[in-house]
Design a protein around this motif. Structure first.
Motif, short mmCIF file in Angstrom:
data_model
loop_
_atom_site.label_atom_id
_atom_site.label_comp_id
_atom_site.label_asym_id
_atom_site.label_seq_id
_atom_site.Cartn_x
_atom_site.Cartn_y
_atom_site.Cartn_z
N CYS A 15 0.83 -1.20 0.00
CA CYS A 15 0.00 0.00 0.00
C CYS A 15 0.87 1.25 0.00
O CYS A 15 1.94 1.28 0.62
CB CYS A 15 -0.88 0.05 1.25
SG CYS A 15 -2.13 -1.23 1.38
N HIS A 40 -4.59 7.75 -3.01
CA HIS A 40 -4.13 7.58 -4.39
C HIS A 40 -2.61 7.37 -4.47
O HIS A 40 -1.99 7.69 -5.48
CB HIS A 40 -4.53 8.78 -5.26
CG HIS A 40 -6.00 9.02 -5.29
ND1 HIS A 40 -6.56 10.10 -5.95
CD2 HIS A 40 -7.04 8.35 -4.73
CE1 HIS A 40 -7.88 10.08 -5.80
NE2 HIS A 40 -8.18 9.03 -5.06
N ALA A 41 -2.03 6.82 -3.38
CA ALA A 41 -0.58 6.60 -3.32
C ALA A 41 0.19 7.88 -3.62
O ALA A 41 1.25 7.87 -4.25
CB ALA A 41 -0.15 5.47 -4.25
N GLU A 92 -0.55 10.39 -5.51
CA GLU A 92 -0.88 11.03 -6.80
C GLU A 92 0.27 11.89 -7.33
O GLU A 92 0.15 13.11 -7.51
CB GLU A 92 -2.17 11.86 -6.67
CG GLU A 92 -2.86 12.09 -8.01
CD GLU A 92 -4.29 12.56 -7.83
OE1 GLU A 92 -4.54 13.75 -8.06
OE2 GLU A 92 -5.17 11.73 -7.47
N PRO A 141 -2.55 2.43 -4.48
CA PRO A 141 -3.58 3.09 -3.68
C PRO A 141 -4.36 2.06 -2.87
O PRO A 141 -4.86 1.07 -3.42
CB PRO A 141 -4.47 3.75 -4.74
CG PRO A 141 -3.62 3.85 -5.96
CD PRO A 141 -2.71 2.67 -5.92
#
Length: 329
Positions: A202, A207-208, A210, A241
């Protein structure tokens, strides 16, 4: 297979109950329960269970199930009342753990499974105790351990565990992430028999991150660290994400998930499998699994406690011991 050691946990909680309830089932586990003989006899009467409680002799077979319970006797100093915490029994709870650890060290037990303890009453007794995991880690003398929760469909490990959200970002360092990933990779191979583990990682931010617009931890810490580990041969997929990682399409691409913090990964797993999930400690030199619930003092002595998580913990421990034996053969 040498028997597993099952520590029965907080005596006023449901630990003794679920041990006895499993003993009443037809399925048998090669397991020695550690606990107070008087407590177990009294709790069996309270639960109206007819269980043959047999004292364990090291080297002899052990069984939990088929209306039989093999017990390693350890005496609680104070009277146990279901649902009523007694600080005078705190050292008894720790003695259960110490006896299991000593038995593993002597080669008498193949691993250990732990029923829940009540951390507050141990601390109320004047004993510094932050939890099972930390206690076992200190005894084993290892620098890092990894918390992994597993159900029949999902495995989720954590980079950080019991931290406030405000402290999570600073705790995710390249060094820590490297150690966690290496332990997870090793134990998925050694204890689960997965030859080339695929770990879904993760991101920390929505959105990790973005591409840096929603945080830079992915760019500055997580991705470079994963790239370095990939160069060592680890199969790490991400950072992804978290809101889309936990979908069936993505989960089928991995063997386990690594979440950055406690409430990123565990709510999904517990929604999917609570009551039938197991807490596994990776990084120890021995197998250790535990239930995914607390002492449930209000259910103690009522017969209403659910044995699903303990059954899963025993199943996982047995399979992990077998996988380790196969790797060592």
């Amino acid at each position: 297979m040498k028997p597993l050691a099952l520590t029965s946990g907080e005596p006023a909680g449901i630990g003794p109950d679920i041990c006895l309830q499993l003993a009443a089932d037809a399925q048998q586990f090669p397991t020695v329960v550690l606990g107070d003989p008087t407590l177990f006899a009294e709790r069996a009467d309270t639960l109206n269970l007819s269980i043959k409680i047999r004292t364990w002799v090291p080297g002899e077979p052990a069984a939990l199930g088929g209306h039989e319970l093999t017990l390693l006797p350890i005496t609680a100093p104070e009277v146990v009342v279901p649902g009523v915490l007694e600080p005078g029994n705190a050292r008894y709870v720790l003695a259960l753990l110490d006896s299991a650890l000593n038995g593993i060290q002597r080669g008498e037990f193949s691993g250990m499974v732990t029923a829940p303890v009540q951390k507050s009453v141990i601390n109320d007794a004047g004993i510094a105790f932050s939890g099972h995991t930390e206690y076992l880690q200190a005894h084993a003398g290892v620098d890092d351990v990894v918390m992994l929760l597993a159900s029949d469909k999902l495995m989720v490990a954590l980079v950080t565990t019991h931290l406030p959200l405000s402290a999570v970002s600073a705790a995710i360092t390249p060094e820590k992430l490297q150690r966690i990933c290496r332990i997870m990779h090793h134990d998925l191979q050694y204890s689960f028999g997965i030859g080339q583990p695929r770990i879904l990682v993760c991101g920390l931010n929505p959105h990790a991150g973005e591409n840096g617009h929603l945080g830079r931890e992915e760019i500055e810490v997580i991705t470079p660290t994963l790239d370095a580990l990939r160069a060592e041969g680890l199969n790490l997929i991400g950072p992804l994400p978290a809101d889309t990682l936990f979908t069936t399409r993505v989960l089928t691409q991995g063997d386990a998930v690594l979440a950055m913090y406690h409430d990123q990964g565990l709510p999904v797993l517990k929604h999917q499998g609570f009551g039938n999930a197991v807490n596994i400690t990776l990084g120890l030199p021995f197998v250790r699994t535990s239930v995914d619930h607390g002492t449930a003092l209000d259910l103690s002595g009522t017969g209403q406690a659910d044995t699903g998580s303990l059954r899963t913990a025993l199943d996982y421990a047995q399979k992990m011991v077998e996988a380790r034996s196969a790797q060592s053969a």
